[in-house]
Design an enzyme around this catalytic site. Structure first.
Site, PDB file in Angstrom:
ATOM      1  N   HIS A 218      15.347   6.161 -62.131  1.00 46.99           N
ATOM      2  CA  HIS A 218      14.057   5.462 -62.185  1.00 46.99           C
ATOM      3  C   HIS A 218      12.916   6.305 -61.613  1.00 46.99           C
ATOM      4  O   HIS A 218      11.750   6.024 -61.878  1.00 46.99           O
ATOM      5  CB  HIS A 218      14.152   4.099 -61.479  1.00 46.99           C
ATOM      6  CG  HIS A 218      14.214   4.155 -59.990  1.00 46.99           C
ATOM      7  ND1 HIS A 218      15.387   3.967 -59.285  1.00 46.99           N
ATOM      8  CD2 HIS A 218      13.258   4.363 -59.055  1.00 46.99           C
ATOM      9  CE1 HIS A 218      15.139   4.064 -57.993  1.00 46.99           C
ATOM     10  NE2 HIS A 218      13.846   4.299 -57.829  1.00 46.99           N
TER      11      HIS A 218
ATOM     12  N   ASP B  20      21.688   4.608 -62.725  1.00 50.29           N
ATOM     13  CA  ASP B  20      20.404   4.928 -62.102  1.00 50.29           C
ATOM     14  C   ASP B  20      20.454   6.297 -61.434  1.00 50.29           C
ATOM     15  O   ASP B  20      19.913   6.493 -60.346  1.00 50.29           O
ATOM     16  CB  ASP B  20      19.983   3.848 -61.092  1.00 50.29           C
ATOM     17  CG  ASP B  20      18.533   4.008 -60.657  1.00 50.29           C
ATOM     18  OD1 ASP B  20      17.755   4.625 -61.410  1.00 50.29           O
ATOM     19  OD2 ASP B  20      18.172   3.549 -59.557  1.00 50.29           O
TER      20      ASP B  20
ATOM     21  N   SER C  20      13.766   6.886 -52.671  1.00 53.16           N
ATOM     22  CA  SER C  20      14.667   6.819 -53.816  1.00 53.16           C
ATOM     23  C   SER C  20      15.110   8.209 -54.238  1.00 53.16           C
ATOM     24  O   SER C  20      14.286   9.108 -54.422  1.00 53.16           O
ATOM     25  CB  SER C  20      13.982   6.130 -54.987  1.00 53.16           C
ATOM     26  OG  SER C  20      13.771   4.766 -54.738  1.00 53.16           O
TER      27      SER C  20
END
Length: 490
Positions: free
Chosen positions: A130, A160, A236
């Protein structure tokens, strides 16, 4: 009168510290003839040396931090200034953007910020999918602030995870060694390293709060390490590190109502990371996973009771695909799968994670319960077959399907989209934002069964049905095993 020094002052003197203490005067007390016996409890002791007082995670950080990079991704859409819309011009004037949000020569850019981890000396980097979603330009900054352009090697939305490669890697890169997430225990110390809010490389420390967390919602393979190490936007793709400086997870999500850290963060276990990195090293642009060919379901308390189990565990085989590895291995409807190569599984998410890690060669052993007998069956590891061409159809004519891409179903499509292999029809592969299909509520994975009473088995059937549209649409779809019928006008 007696004079007593506080414990802190005594320690300061013994350890050579500089802490100061005040004299505390106490009045003499009447001492009972016989004191009550002290309650037994854990033995406590003070630090015995300066070294014990100065224990630090700094050596671990020095080993791990050079392997963590900042990821700057952008999507540049080059447009000439002559094509600027009236709305863009209004936004430019109202909000005072000097170039209407455009860069040089009318470029428009979307930007994303995240973190990544170097996993080998050739410049291979793992991050979250993402972070680079819809991006076409990527730069990475090393811990020493050197910046390099990177290419996108592989994107895997189901986990992901994504793999990048530095285009012109410098010498002396410091890849982070892989640890073993299966050896983690709740309570173990871990550290999160990343670039929260774009402020620069940051280290936070916490413990493993839980293992095998599912239903987090950030990937198809929902099997996460939960930690209370502070994780914030920008973390992230960063590293979750054990006290040996090894990678045990990739930080991917937080539980937050405000966008900040509330002490509940989630990381993808390093086992899945290794599988994705291995696929990239083998030259794959899409991760190929093993196919079981069986539909499985949760074991409810009622099912557990009917099977004589003390508590719900394992996954129940609900149906089998003909000629699938599951059928060929001898699995039967009603079997309870308890383990994958000795690793216990308690729900479909845990099974999916364990099975996906086994690759697409050789075989794996499933521990099952059939009736009251425990058995072990060997399942061949292979990919799902593409029994017919996907023949994708991108709908661009007025209809409820406008903006959707649909494909013919097959075991391979069912695996990719996570739909029931037994459903005939055409599957929705993607839905563009702000289109008729999106407003009609079509979702990725929906299987179109009929349109205006006409059975749909191929994308050619659907194209014919759309061409015959009369302004009223009756559409039947299968969504997660449930049939739904909707009527649209226009």
């Amino acid at each position: 009168m007696t004079t007593r020094l506080p414990l802190a002052a005594i320690l300061a003197v013994l350890l050579g510290g500089t802490a100061s203490a005040q004299m505390v005067r106490t009045e003499p007390q009447d001492v009972p003839a016989k004191e009550a016996p002290a309650k037994e409890g854990p033995t406590k002791q003070v630090p015995l040396s300066r070294g014990e007082v100065q224990l630090s995670f700094a050596p671990v950080v020095k080993r791990a931090a050079p392997s963590v990079v900042n990821v700057y991704a952008s999507h540049v859409d080059k447009r000439s200034s002559a094509r600027t819309s009236a709305m863009e011009e209004f936004m430019r004037r109202f909000f005072g953007e000097p170039d209407g949000g455009r860069g040089p020569r009318g470029e428009r850019a979307q930007k994303s910020l995240g973190s990544g981890v170097l996993v080998d000396g050739s410049g291979l980097i793992i991050t979250n999918a993402h972070v680079i979603d819809n991006m076409n330009e990527v730069r990475v900054a090393l811990a020493d602030r050197r910046e390099f352009e990177a290419s996108i090697v592989l994107r895997d939305s189901r986990t992901d995870l994504a793999v990048l490669r530095i285009k012109e890697p410098p010498g002396g890169l410091a890849p982070m060694p892989f640890g073993d997430a299966d050896r983690l225990e709740v309570g173990d110390f871990v550290m999160a390293i990343g670039n929260p809010f774009g402020v620069g490389q940051t280290v936070t420390q916490g413990i493993v709060s839980a293992l095998a967390r599912t239903q987090v919602g950030s990937a198809d393979y929902q099997y996460f390490i939960q930690t209370d190490a502070a994780i914030n936007p920008g973390n992230s793709g960063g590293a979750l590190v054990n006290l040996q400086g090894q990678l045990v997870g990739i930080n991917t999500a937080i539980y937050s109502q405000s966008g900040g850290s509330h002490g509940i963060g989630f990381a993808i276990p390093v086992g899945m990371v290794k599988a994705v990195v291995m696929a990239a090293r083998d030259g794959q642009t899409v991760v190929r996973r093993p196919w079981l060919g069986a539909r499985i379901q949760n074991v409810t308390p009622d099912i557990a009771d009917s099977m004589g189990l003390d508590h719900p565990t394992g996954v129940l085989v609900a149906s089998l695909q003909p000629k699938s590895p599951a059928e060929e291995a001898g699995l039967k409807r009603g079997d309870l799968i308890l383990s994958v190569d000795g690793q216990p599984v308690d729900d479909p998410e845990a099974f999916g994670y364990r099975f996906a890690l086994k690759g697409i060669t050789g075989q794996t052993k499933l521990g099952i319960l059939r009736g009251t007998a425990r058995q072990v069956v060997a399942v061949k590891l292979t990919t799902a077959p593409e029994t017919r061409p996907r023949d994708p159809l991108k709908v661009r004519v007025p209809s409820p399907f406008f903006g959707a891409t649909l494909v013919n179903t097959s075991p391979a499509v069912a695996e990719d989209l996570q739909v029931d292999f037994a459903v005939d029809g055409v599957a929705v592969d993607s839905v563009d934002d702000n289109t008729t299909a999106a407003r009609a509520g079509l979702q990725k994975g929906d299987v179109v069964v009929s349109v205006n009473g006409m059975p749909i088995t191929t994308t050619k059937d659907l194209a014919k049905a759309i061409a015959m549209g009369t302004g009223i649409w009756q559409i039947a779809i299968n969504r997660n095993g449930e049939m739904m019928t909707s009527i649209f006008r226009g």
